[in-house]
Design a protein around this motif. Structure first.
Motif, PDB file in Angstrom:
ATOM      1  N   ILE A 151       0.805  -1.226   0.000  1.00 55.31           N
ATOM      2  CA  ILE A 151       0.000   0.000   0.000  1.00 55.31           C
ATOM      3  C   ILE A 151       0.842   1.282   0.000  1.00 55.31           C
ATOM      4  CG2 ILE A 151      -2.203  -0.860   0.904  1.00 55.31           C
ATOM      5  CD1 ILE A 151      -1.384  -0.178   3.670  1.00 55.31           C
ATOM      6  N   CYS A 306      -7.201   2.199  10.492  1.00 56.41           N
ATOM      7  CA  CYS A 306      -5.972   2.072   9.686  1.00 56.41           C
ATOM      8  C   CYS A 306      -5.612   3.362   8.941  1.00 56.41           C
ATOM      9  CB  CYS A 306      -6.160   0.943   8.675  1.00 56.41           C
ATOM     10  SG  CYS A 306      -4.759   0.704   7.592  1.00 56.41           S
ATOM     11  N   ILE A 307      -4.337   3.768   9.055  1.00 54.89           N
ATOM     12  CA  ILE A 307      -3.890   4.968   8.323  1.00 54.89           C
ATOM     13  C   ILE A 307      -3.033   4.569   7.120  1.00 54.89           C
ATOM     14  CG2 ILE A 307      -4.109   6.608  10.235  1.00 54.89           C
ATOM     15  CD1 ILE A 307      -1.038   6.322  10.642  1.00 54.89           C
ATOM     16  N   ARG A 308      -3.075   3.284   6.754  1.00 53.46           N
ATOM     17  CA  ARG A 308      -2.402   2.761   5.554  1.00 53.46           C
ATOM     18  C   ARG A 308      -0.900   3.080   5.534  1.00 53.46           C
ATOM     19  NH1 ARG A 308      -6.901   0.780   5.361  1.00 53.46           N
ATOM     20  NH2 ARG A 308      -8.505   1.193   3.793  1.00 53.46           N
ATOM     21  N   CYS A 309      -0.235   2.737   6.632  1.00 54.08           N
ATOM     22  CA  CYS A 309       1.205   2.982   6.674  1.00 54.08           C
ATOM     23  C   CYS A 309       1.994   1.784   6.150  1.00 54.08           C
ATOM     24  CB  CYS A 309       1.641   3.310   8.097  1.00 54.08           C
ATOM     25  SG  CYS A 309       1.557   1.885   9.201  1.00 54.08           S
ATOM     26  N   GLY A 310       1.389   0.609   6.181  1.00 47.35           N
ATOM     27  CA  GLY A 310       2.054  -0.590   5.653  1.00 47.35           C
ATOM     28  C   GLY A 310       3.013  -1.250   6.642  1.00 47.35           C
ATOM     29  N   ALA A 311       3.129  -0.709   7.878  1.00 48.15           N
ATOM     30  CA  ALA A 311       4.094  -1.288   8.828  1.00 48.15           C
ATOM     31  C   ALA A 311       3.779  -2.751   9.134  1.00 48.15           C
ATOM     32  CB  ALA A 311       4.099  -0.479  10.116  1.00 48.15           C
ATOM     33  N   CYS A 312       2.483  -3.096   9.178  1.00 48.63           N
ATOM     34  CA  CYS A 312       2.120  -4.483   9.493  1.00 48.63           C
ATOM     35  C   CYS A 312       2.583  -5.428   8.382  1.00 48.63           C
ATOM     36  CB  CYS A 312       0.617  -4.612   9.724  1.00 48.63           C
ATOM     37  SG  CYS A 312      -0.395  -4.019   8.368  1.00 48.63           S
ATOM     38  N   ILE A 335      -3.357  -6.401   7.267  1.00 48.25           N
ATOM     39  CA  ILE A 335      -4.564  -5.568   7.281  1.00 48.25           C
ATOM     40  C   ILE A 335      -5.480  -5.944   6.112  1.00 48.25           C
ATOM     41  CG2 ILE A 335      -3.467  -3.595   6.066  1.00 48.25           C
ATOM     42  CD1 ILE A 335      -6.220  -3.398   8.783  1.00 48.25           C
ATOM     43  N   CYS A 365       1.640  -1.587  14.783  1.00 45.75           N
ATOM     44  CA  CYS A 365       0.568  -0.745  14.235  1.00 45.75           C
ATOM     45  C   CYS A 365       0.477   0.596  14.988  1.00 45.75           C
ATOM     46  CB  CYS A 365      -0.768  -1.475  14.329  1.00 45.75           C
ATOM     47  SG  CYS A 365      -2.119  -0.461  13.703  1.00 45.75           S
ATOM     48  N   PRO A 366       0.637   1.709  14.270  1.00 38.69           N
ATOM     49  CA  PRO A 366       0.657   3.008  14.964  1.00 38.69           C
ATOM     50  C   PRO A 366      -0.679   3.404  15.579  1.00 38.69           C
ATOM     51  CG  PRO A 366       0.688   3.310  12.586  1.00 38.69           C
ATOM     52  CD  PRO A 366       0.847   1.847  12.830  1.00 38.69           C
ATOM     53  N   VAL A 367      -1.766   2.770  15.135  1.00 36.94           N
ATOM     54  CA  VAL A 367      -3.074   3.130  15.706  1.00 36.94           C
ATOM     55  C   VAL A 367      -3.636   1.988  16.565  1.00 36.94           C
ATOM     56  CG1 VAL A 367      -3.832   4.930  14.103  1.00 36.94           C
ATOM     57  CG2 VAL A 367      -4.074   2.549  13.452  1.00 36.94           C
ATOM     58  N   ILE A 369      -4.297  -1.260  16.205  1.00 37.96           N
ATOM     59  CA  ILE A 369      -5.344  -2.220  15.793  1.00 37.96           C
ATOM     60  C   ILE A 369      -4.870  -3.609  16.238  1.00 37.96           C
ATOM     61  CG2 ILE A 369      -6.608  -3.223  13.831  1.00 37.96           C
ATOM     62  CD1 ILE A 369      -6.039  -0.612  12.304  1.00 37.96           C
ATOM     63  N   ILE A 371      -4.528  -6.495  15.231  1.00 39.54           N
ATOM     64  CA  ILE A 371      -4.611  -7.181  13.928  1.00 39.54           C
ATOM     65  C   ILE A 371      -4.641  -8.699  14.083  1.00 39.54           C
ATOM     66  CG2 ILE A 371      -3.557  -7.414  11.640  1.00 39.54           C
ATOM     67  CD1 ILE A 371      -2.155  -4.721  12.191  1.00 39.54           C
TER      68      ILE A 371
HETATM   69  S1  SF4 Z   1       0.221  -1.082  10.661  1.00 38.71           S
HETATM   70 FE1  SF4 Z   1      -1.855  -0.489  11.284  1.00 38.71          FE
HETATM   71  S2  SF4 Z   1      -2.161   1.508  10.364  1.00 38.71           S
HETATM   72 FE2  SF4 Z   1      -0.413   0.618   9.321  1.00 38.71          FE
HETATM   73  S3  SF4 Z   1      -1.280  -0.417   7.519  1.00 38.71           S
HETATM   74 FE3  SF4 Z   1      -1.172  -1.948   9.116  1.00 38.71          FE
HETATM   75  S4  SF4 Z   1      -3.168  -1.853  10.128  1.00 38.71           S
HETATM   76 FE4  SF4 Z   1      -2.969   0.008   8.917  1.00 38.71          FE
END
Ligand code: SF4
Length: 469
Positions: A151, A306-312, A335, A365-367, A369, A371
């Motif tokens: 993403i 989700c803020i779509r950072c891709g860290a997960c 995600i 995950c910065p927010v 979640i 997951i």
């Molecule tokens: S780490 Fe969290 S915020 Fe970032 S893409 Fe994955 S679910 Fe979304």
């Protein structure tokens, strides 16, 4: 659209066979994960920021209709046209109508996962509109006719040599270029006349501020700014979950986003769009496309944070070793495996199994979640809804029965230990057992823990061994 379940395991197998790509993919993503860790350690308040981000998002989602209306009211005051799209088809129709009203046929577009969700490009192309991606990775994927595999970094699975071949075909450049800077320059040269000749531009939106009726786009290439400002017509396509209540909330997310995504302190361009440019027009299309339904799902609604950072994705051992395209969906990685089944339970029923449930995704995950817990919950839902292959379901059913009866279970373990040491290898490792293709069974033990415990502890009053005092 086919409803057939995505065969993630088979697609991953193909990816695993290609050793140079596999190693490059794994190392590149792990590098981003390590850079993210380094950034996290620089900020002592990191965990508080995550806590705050999660709190703001949960609060906003719990009052989403109110904040959306507030945004609409303020955006209109800023001169922005606001549209509402229930699903992908409605979104595409709205965008098509706006373009038609302006007699626009050349759209330049910054990366936006929502438009991928809506399958917008083929729709507009059928209407005679040429759509050109301006993000480098997304353009590579467009020329190669593939979905983004990540993403944030859409072409992360491609080696420089792959990109050189694609550019040679479309831009007539040398297929043996190995310098990424030269390839980026080739893209710049090819994109410049297209950007200058465009009659309409499109961006996504990372954050939408209800209080001000504005929105923010974060990129590293500045391509969103060109897409939004060179043509007079700017259309922004944004998922309804991107809302934050106040301008003051933005700092929390901007500090977390790029650090979590690429391990860099901030994105190169963080642009606030406050209204149309002089003589121009700005439209925001707020897209639902299943989000309201997900908001009503008790176990899965927080995935909307989700803020779509891709860290997960960067940390997930399955994603790193299977590649984003193997998920067969717009959203890949941990995600994606939560979001995709909300679009189509049958088609994406295999994805929640593409996880070791090690919890690393949740940790980064910065927010905040949860997951891996949601992935586990999806598995339960899919079994309840019979969206699981018959053989797997029956095996699980039998295993559940066996584990529910301790005596039978212990007898089965003993029998297995004996048969494992005597059975010819092909009985277990054959084509009927895909599980065994990449795994070895543990060596049979001479004595189980249960045997040892019974031998070394005296029986208590009820006959079971007593714990040592
Ligand atoms: S780490 Fe969290 S915020 Fe970032 S893409 Fe994955 S679910 Fe979304």
């Amino acid at each position: 659209m086919s409803n057939k379940p995505v065969n993630h395991a088979r697609a991953a197998e193909h990816f695993l066979e290609d050793k140079p790509h596999l190693q490059f993919h794994d190392e590149r993503l792990w590098d981003m994960r390590q850079k993210r860790d380094a950034q996290m350690h620089i900020l002592p308040e990191w965990q508080e920021l995550r806590e705050e981000a999660s709190r703001i998002k949960e609060h906003t989602l719990s009052r989403l209709p109110e904040y959306l209306e507030q945004f609409e009211e303020n955006a209109k005051k800023n001169g922005i046209h606001v549209h509402w799209a229930r699903d992908g088809a409605e979104h595409n129709r709205i965008v098509g109508e706006i373009l038609k009203a302006h007699n626009a046929h050349k759209l330049i577009k910054s990366k936006s996962m929502v438009t991928e969700e809506c399958d917008m490009r083929p729709y507009l192309e059928k209407q005679g509109v040429t759509v050109t991606e301006t993000d480098l990775g997304e353009r590579i994927q467009q020329l190669d006719d593939q979905l983004p595999s990540h993403i944030v970094v859409p072409a992360v699975h491609k080696l420089t040599s792959d990109v050189a071949k694609i550019f040679a075909k479309d831009y007539n450049t040398d297929p043996d270029i190995r310098d990424p800077h030269l390839l980026a320059e080739a893209q710049r040269q090819a994109a410049r006349p297209v950007i200058l000749g465009a009659d309409s531009g499109m961006t996504g939106g990372n954050f939408v501020v209800a209080e001000t009726g504005t929105f923010v786009v974060c990129t590293n290439e500045g391509n969103a700014d060109l897409s939004a400002t060179v043509p007079n017509l700017h259309i922004a396509t944004i998922g309804i979950e991107r809302l934050v209540p106040r301008m003051a909330d933005l700092g929390v997310f901007v500090r977390l986003l790029s650090r979590s995504a690429l391990g860099s302190p901030i994105t190169q361009y963080t642009t606030h769009f406050r209204g149309p440019q002089k003589g121009g027009e700005m439209h925001v299309v707020l897209v639902d496309n299943g989000r309201s339904a997900r908001l009503g799902m008790e176990d899965f609604w927080t995935s909307l944070k989700c803020i779509r950072c891709g860290a997960c994705m960067n940390t997930c051992p399955v994603y790193r070793r299977s590649g984003g395209l193997s998920y067969g969906a717009v959203y890949s990685g941990p995600i994606g495996a939560i979001i995709d089944p909300t679009f189509n339970e049958r088609k994406y029923s295999t994805l929640p199994y593409a996880s070791t449930l090690n919890g690393s995704c949740t940790n980064v995950c910065p927010v905040k979640i949860n997951i891996h817990e949601q992935l586990y919950k999806w598995r339960r839902v899919l079994v309840q809804h019979h969206e699981m292959p018959f053989v797997k379901r029956e095996i699980m059913h039998m295993a559940g029965k066996l584990m529910g009866q301790p005596k039978l279970y212990r007898a089965a373990i003993k029998a297995t230990e004996v048969s494992l040491s005597t059975m010819p290898r092909f009985v277990l490792y054959n084509w009927l057992n895909p599980w065994g293709r990449h795994r070895e069974n543990p060596h049979p033990v001479k004595q189980t823990f249960n045997d040892w415990y019974r031998k070394n502890r005296k029986p208590g009053k009820d006959g079971t061994p007593e714990a040592k005092k």
